[in-house]
Design an enzyme around this catalytic site. Structure first.
Site, PDB file in Angstrom:
ATOM      1  N   GLY A   1     103.200 -47.821 -17.077  1.00  0.00           N
ATOM      2  CA  GLY A   1     103.255 -49.223 -17.498  1.00  0.00           C
ATOM      3  C   GLY A   1     102.276 -50.069 -16.703  1.00  0.00           C
TER       4      GLY A   1
ATOM      5  N   ASP B   1     108.714 -52.581 -11.653  1.00  0.00           N
ATOM      6  CA  ASP B   1     110.120 -52.210 -11.440  1.00  0.00           C
ATOM      7  C   ASP B   1     110.585 -52.181  -9.976  1.00  0.00           C
ATOM      8  OD1 ASP B   1     110.528 -51.933 -14.122  1.00  0.00           O
ATOM      9  OD2 ASP B   1     110.102 -49.779 -14.155  1.00  0.00           O
TER      10      ASP B   1
ATOM     11  N   ASP C   1     110.741 -49.701  -7.995  1.00  0.00           N
ATOM     12  CA  ASP C   1     111.728 -48.616  -7.919  1.00  0.00           C
ATOM     13  C   ASP C   1     111.229 -47.383  -7.171  1.00  0.00           C
ATOM     14  OD1 ASP C   1     109.819 -47.916  -9.749  1.00  0.00           O
ATOM     15  OD2 ASP C   1     111.207 -47.239 -11.298  1.00  0.00           O
TER      16      ASP C   1
ATOM     17  N   ARG D   1     100.320 -43.378 -21.767  1.00  0.00           N
ATOM     18  CA  ARG D   1     101.294 -42.335 -21.445  1.00  0.00           C
ATOM     19  C   ARG D   1     100.737 -41.074 -22.104  1.00  0.00           C
ATOM     20  NH1 ARG D   1     105.406 -45.380 -18.841  1.00  0.00           N
ATOM     21  NH2 ARG D   1     105.602 -47.430 -19.757  1.00  0.00           N
TER      22      ARG D   1
ATOM     23  N   THR E   1     103.871 -50.964 -10.337  1.00  0.00           N
ATOM     24  CA  THR E   1     104.875 -51.051 -11.397  1.00  0.00           C
ATOM     25  C   THR E   1     105.717 -52.303 -11.140  1.00  0.00           C
ATOM     26  OG1 THR E   1     106.951 -50.089 -12.226  1.00  0.00           O
ATOM     27  CG2 THR E   1     106.264 -49.366 -10.065  1.00  0.00           C
TER      28      THR E   1
ATOM     29  N   ASP F   1     106.567 -43.792 -10.869  1.00  0.00           N
ATOM     30  CA  ASP F   1     107.040 -42.454 -10.496  1.00  0.00           C
ATOM     31  C   ASP F   1     106.508 -41.344 -11.402  1.00  0.00           C
ATOM     32  OD1 ASP F   1     108.602 -43.397 -12.553  1.00  0.00           O
ATOM     33  OD2 ASP F   1     110.517 -42.799 -11.675  1.00  0.00           O
TER      34      ASP F   1
ATOM     35  N   ARG G   1     114.892 -50.491 -16.946  1.00  0.00           N
ATOM     36  CA  ARG G   1     115.710 -49.465 -17.612  1.00  0.00           C
ATOM     37  C   ARG G   1     116.613 -48.768 -16.597  1.00  0.00           C
ATOM     38  NH1 ARG G   1     111.157 -48.490 -20.870  1.00  0.00           N
ATOM     39  NH2 ARG G   1     110.360 -47.072 -19.297  1.00  0.00           N
TER      40      ARG G   1
HETATM   41  P1  ATP Z   1     106.311 -47.081 -15.037  1.00  0.00           P
HETATM   42  O1  ATP Z   1     107.190 -46.997 -13.813  1.00  0.00           O
HETATM   43  O2  ATP Z   1     105.671 -48.407 -15.154  1.00  0.00           O
HETATM   44  O3  ATP Z   1     106.947 -46.569 -16.291  1.00  0.00           O
HETATM   45  P2  ATP Z   1     105.123 -44.493 -14.646  1.00  0.00           P
HETATM   46  O4  ATP Z   1     103.953 -44.049 -13.845  1.00  0.00           O
HETATM   47  O5  ATP Z   1     106.469 -44.021 -14.187  1.00  0.00           O
HETATM   48  O6  ATP Z   1     105.064 -46.064 -14.756  1.00  0.00           O
HETATM   49  P3  ATP Z   1     105.220 -42.691 -16.943  1.00  0.00           P
HETATM   50  O7  ATP Z   1     104.853 -42.908 -18.360  1.00  0.00           O
HETATM   51  O8  ATP Z   1     106.569 -42.187 -16.613  1.00  0.00           O
HETATM   52  O9  ATP Z   1     104.899 -44.066 -16.180  1.00  0.00           O
HETATM   53  O10 ATP Z   1     104.159 -41.646 -16.327  1.00  0.00           O
HETATM   54  C1  ATP Z   1     102.766 -41.827 -16.505  1.00  0.00           C
HETATM   55  C2  ATP Z   1     102.111 -40.533 -16.893  1.00  0.00           C
HETATM   56  O11 ATP Z   1     102.240 -39.567 -15.840  1.00  0.00           O
HETATM   57  C3  ATP Z   1     102.735 -39.823 -18.092  1.00  0.00           C
HETATM   58  O12 ATP Z   1     102.326 -40.390 -19.315  1.00  0.00           O
HETATM   59  C4  ATP Z   1     102.212 -38.408 -17.910  1.00  0.00           C
HETATM   60  O13 ATP Z   1     100.891 -38.281 -18.392  1.00  0.00           O
HETATM   61  C5  ATP Z   1     102.201 -38.244 -16.386  1.00  0.00           C
HETATM   62  N1  ATP Z   1     103.397 -37.477 -15.982  1.00  0.00           N
HETATM   63  C6  ATP Z   1     104.665 -37.920 -15.862  1.00  0.00           C
HETATM   64  N2  ATP Z   1     105.509 -36.924 -15.528  1.00  0.00           N
HETATM   65  C7  ATP Z   1     104.743 -35.794 -15.435  1.00  0.00           C
HETATM   66  C8  ATP Z   1     105.008 -34.424 -15.118  1.00  0.00           C
HETATM   67  N3  ATP Z   1     106.231 -33.984 -14.844  1.00  0.00           N
HETATM   68  N4  ATP Z   1     103.950 -33.558 -15.105  1.00  0.00           N
HETATM   69  C9  ATP Z   1     102.719 -33.972 -15.389  1.00  0.00           C
HETATM   70  N5  ATP Z   1     102.412 -35.257 -15.700  1.00  0.00           N
HETATM   71  C10 ATP Z   1     103.383 -36.157 -15.726  1.00  0.00           C
END
Ligand code: ATP
Length: 327
Positions: A14, A131, A133, A75, A129, A106, A175
């Site tokens: 995000g 959040d 978190d 994503r 982020t 994360d 969330r």
């Molecule tokens: P936010 O907290 O704002 O949602 P985020 O970094 O947690 O941000 P995610 O969409 O959960 O957002 O993760 C970003 C990208 O990281 C995913 O679209 C994916 O490409 C990669 N990713 C997440 N989990 C994995 C995993 N287990 N293995 C490989 N790549 C991953």
């Protein structure tokens, strides 16, 4: 360890206000040390699609005040597969990237951790982020700006709520994390706050609303985090209305406006400090860590720990305080 010659920087997950200030700090700190920088567009998707741009000091001019992310974000499902990551590695090596700075949440760090272990490529994560978190930092980039946006909205809702003697349910982002809800509930003088981390029964909420009514309050605002177990602000409002119809009830979902906007001064400074530290620490040999702010000092936490330590960040005493201050 071989000397780093080119850093790849990307934003992922995000978007959050302050990501641009962070990219700017990464780019300029690297250039200062004579390290080349490639901007990777759309996070992990850009590694797979070869969406790369050469960056210099001027590529990040006039961006510190901009919301969103100039590097775009996405994503990416393919990166979760071994084949996707193999393609990503081949592509980043083909343009000479030998270290990565990942700005995100994360999910982004999970991907970075897996990738770095698989291909032995140095990586530093920066918490970006709204959040708030992640373990290992008191604040994430974007959280402060999002709070200010929410407070601005709550203040406006309070004006109309008080004029009409209304009960408002305001849904905010979160969330899994109630940080924005709790913080903005306190700062906006909310009468009740519903969080994903803590179950609040409808009867318990109605008790609070009745007390507010008995206390002759002319308006009542309940903040509902989107991940609250009762199923969001519309559901909570409906269930409350069935039993408690004293007020005219309204629901406002703040939604994506919480993500946008010019970053606050706090977020710009935080983003600058973390971006600067990330490059310096990468050059000093640190890898698979997240740089964060703890007690106003920059500290590194291993990505593994930042991801596994799901410490409850919400202070229970703050919730108790909300109940007292809402009388
Ligand atoms: P936010 O907290 O704002 O949602 P985020 O970094 O947690 O941000 P995610 O969409 O959960 O957002 O993760 C970003 C990208 O990281 C995913 O679209 C994916 O490409 C990669 N990713 C997440 N989990 C994995 C995993 N287990 N293995 C490989 N790549 C991953």
């Amino acid at each position: 360890m071989s000397k780093i010659k080119r850093i790849g920087v990307f934003t992922s997950g995000g978007d959050a206000p302050g990501m641009n200030a962070c990219v700017r700090a990464v780019v300029r700190t690297a250039i200062y040390h004579d390290i080349a920088v490639t901007g990777i567009l759309q996070g992990y998707q850009g590694m797979i699609d070869q969406s790369f741009i050469e960056m210099n000091s001027r590529s990040v001019s006039n961006t510190i005040q901009m919301g969103g992310t100039i590097l775009k974000t996405a994503r990416c499902l393919e990166f979760r597969t071994k084949e996707g990551r193999a393609k990503a590695y081949e592509n980043i090596r083909s343009v000479g990237i030998d270290a990565l700075v990942a700005i995100g949440g994360d999910g982004t760090f999970t991907g970075a951790e897996v990738f770095s272990r698989e291909y032995d490529i140095p990586v530093i994560g920066i918490p970006g982020t709204i959040d708030n978190d992640l373990y290992g930092t008191d604040y994430t980039i974007g959280y402060d700006t999002a709070n200010n946006t929410v407070i601005d909205a709550i203040d406006k809702i309070r004006d109309t709520a008080a004029s009409h003697d209304r009960l408002f349910f305001v849904e905010v982002m979160g969330r899994d994390s109630g940080c924005i809800a709790l913080n903005c509930g306190i700062a906006g003088g909310a009468e009740a706050i519903l969080l994903p981390e803590k179950e609040t029964g409808i009867d318990e909420l109605i008790d609070k609303l009745e007390r507010a009514k008995e206390g002759k309050k002319s308006s009542t605002i309940v903040i509902v985090a989107e991940g609250d177990k009762n199923g969001g602000a519309y559901n909570v409002a409906k269930r409350v209305e069935e039993k408690f119809d004293f007020y005219d009830t309204k629901v406002t979902i703040l939604g994506h406006l919480q993500r946008g906007g010019s970053p606050s001064s706090f977020d710009r400074v935080l983003a600058s400090r973390l971006g600067y530290a990330a490059v310096n620490r990468l050059l000093a040999g640190e890898t698979r860590v997240m740089v964060g702010l703890r007690n106003n000092e920059i500290e590194s936490t291993s990505l593994e720990e930042a991801l596994s330590n799901k410490e409850f960040k919400l202070a229970e005493d703050m919730l108790e305080m909300t109940n007292v201050l809402a009388i």
